[in-house]
Write a protein that holds these residues in place. Structure first.
Motif, short mmCIF file in Angstrom:
data_model
loop_
_atom_site.label_atom_id
_atom_site.label_comp_id
_atom_site.label_asym_id
_atom_site.label_seq_id
_atom_site.Cartn_x
_atom_site.Cartn_y
_atom_site.Cartn_z
N ARG A 164 58.62 -18.91 -29.77
CA ARG A 164 57.29 -18.30 -29.82
C ARG A 164 57.25 -17.03 -28.97
NH1 ARG A 164 53.48 -22.48 -30.76
NH2 ARG A 164 54.26 -23.68 -32.54
N PRO A 210 62.35 -23.33 -32.90
CA PRO A 210 61.22 -22.41 -32.99
C PRO A 210 61.03 -21.66 -31.67
CG PRO A 210 60.43 -24.65 -32.71
CD PRO A 210 61.92 -24.73 -32.77
N GLU A 233 56.38 -15.76 -34.11
CA GLU A 233 57.36 -16.84 -34.06
C GLU A 233 58.58 -16.47 -34.88
OE1 GLU A 233 57.14 -21.65 -34.24
OE2 GLU A 233 56.49 -20.64 -36.08
N LEU A 239 50.35 -21.78 -33.63
CA LEU A 239 51.00 -20.59 -33.08
C LEU A 239 50.33 -20.14 -31.79
CD1 LEU A 239 53.30 -18.63 -33.96
CD2 LEU A 239 51.52 -17.16 -34.93
#
Length: 440
Positions: free
Chosen positions: A342, A340, A306, A100
């Motif tokens: 972020r 995904p 996220e 992350l």
């Protein structure tokens, strides 16, 4: 309330800074220029014949005493999320870096070697990939990045941060329309264009410049397929120019460049591409924005997050087995792509958001307009590449990007609802039309 999350983060910042160590930062540059001919990415298959300018990993480490974050800008075109996943896993095992907190972005130059397995691009355009991927060079690129991250961690020192924005006219919408309404790759001065420069300045304790992070949406395609020399293209040229002027590294972070071309585009050589003019068009604008930044602060708090956006896969689009974690199948249908996204919040006024997408600029601008944060910067080509995510309007119009996309016309709303909902601090979705400002 739009500013609820911003206020909460600001309050959290003040509390936590009193309990943790001071802000530290570091920067590292690593040369990844190949020493032998390599297949070049971004156009029909071709082999390099030499080097015009060297290409680099540029790595920034940030540490607020609680969270340590790494941002990488590498001068390549695209790469599979599978390569990011492998690299992130190695960093976790070798250096304890949480995935992350590790963002690997690409400048999107079309004059740099391919790296990693071909992945989705080979499914989209198999004629471009008659060759196998270069495992030896990819391994060297990956190892140099891992070593660079470790070096940055070892070099962390007290620092200060300033954030702001500028503007440059070095890009142009590239979805040209002919008299019959057909869309093709070209130049469209009347099309949407994001001209914002997002800028992060990192200083040492004495006020001297440690590094700049410059975020600007522009394809790395000033040079076309006739060029066979390794180069950072216009983004790399601008980064080198700013570094020479300021004496410190500059990370070029591309933005929502899916429909953004450089104003000189797809030229056969460096002279025809007016490559050094980008130093004036963009480099000087970055330098001016740097001069106008507010006073830097050592009171910095980082918070990473996220969200996974699920949106329908185009029914006729194939998939790569190495990316099974990015596709969720449901019954006999095509399933949904899992994207995904972020986020990195810096104090209570700045958010960076990133995705493995070639996003259309209009979408990033809508998110920015709906964001409760003073500074909202989109980092594109981040942590892999899942292709073009275009606007609903672009899917209706057609053209190269929608034709090669894994997504459907619903993707714009799916992505924007999740991102804006997250930024506004709501666990639910927001109305898409709420911030579309009268669009269809």
């Amino acid at each position: 309330m739009l500013r609820r999350l911003a206020i909460l983060l600001a309050a959290t910042t003040a509390c936590c800074l009193a309990q943790t160590g001071g802000f530290r930062a570091a920067v590292v540059k690593v040369d990844v220029t190949p020493s032998t001919p390599k297949p070049l990415a971004g156009y029909p298959a071709r082999q390099s014949t030499g080097v015009h300018d060297r290409i680099w990993h540029r790595i920034v480490a940030l540490d607020d005493g609680t969270t340590r974050f790494y941002l990488v800008s590498s001068e390549f075109c695209i790469f599979s999320p599978a390569l990011y996943d492998e690299t992130a896993a190695r960093l976790k095992a070798e250096a304890g870096v949480d995935r992350l907190h590790f963002w690997w972005t690409l400048t999107h130059t079309h004059s740099a070697p391919e790296i990693g397995p071909h992945g989705l691009p080979k499914l989209m355009m198999p004629e471009r990939y008659p060759h196998d991927w270069d495992r030896e060079y990819t391994a060297a690129v990956q190892q140099s990045l891992i070593d660079g991250v470790k070096e940055a961690a070892a070099k962390l020192a007290p620092a200060r941060l300033s954030v702001g924005a500028g503007r440059a006219l070095a890009n142009i919408n590239r979805r040209a329309r002919d008299p019959e309404g057909r869309i093709s790759l070209g130049l469209n001065p009347e099309g949407p264009a994001d001209r914002q420069i997002g800028l992060l300045r990192l200083e040492r304790e004495d006020g001297s410049l440690l590094a700049l992070v410059a975020n600007y949406a522009m394809h790395g395609t000033a040079l076309g397929p006739a060029n066979r020399l390794v180069s950072g293209d216009a983004p790399g040229t601008v980064a080198a120019y700013v570094e020479e002027k300021l004496g410190a590294p500059m990370l070029y972070i591309n933005g929502a460049a899916g429909d953004m071309a450089p104003i000189y585009s797809v030229q056969p050589n460096f002279r025809a591409a007016h490559i050094t003019e980008f130093n004036v068009l963009l480099g000087d604008r970055i330098l001016a924005a740097n001069q106008a930044l507010p006073r830097a602060t050592s009171s910095v708090r980082l918070h990473a997050g996220e969200k996974v956006v699920e949106t329908a896969r185009r029914p006729d689009f194939a998939w790569d087995d190495s990316l099974k974690d990015y596709l969720r199948l449901a019954g006999a249908g095509p399933g949904v792509v899992r994207v995904p996204v972020r986020f990195l919040f810096l104090n209570g006024d700045t958010v960076l958001w990133a995705a493995p997408l070639e996003l259309f600029s209009e979408i990033a601008m809508h998110v920015r307009n709906a964001s409760p944060f003073r500074n909202t910067f989109y980092f594109g080509y981040a942590n892999g590449w899942l292709g073009y995510l275009a606007t609903r309007r672009a899917f209706a119009e057609g053209g190269y990007e929608p034709r090669t996309s894994a997504f459907t016309a619903q993707a714009e709303a799916d992505l924007t609802n999740v991102v804006v909902g997250y930024l506004q601090g709501s666990p639910g979705q927001v109305s898409y039309l709420r911030y579309r400002h009268g669009a269809e």
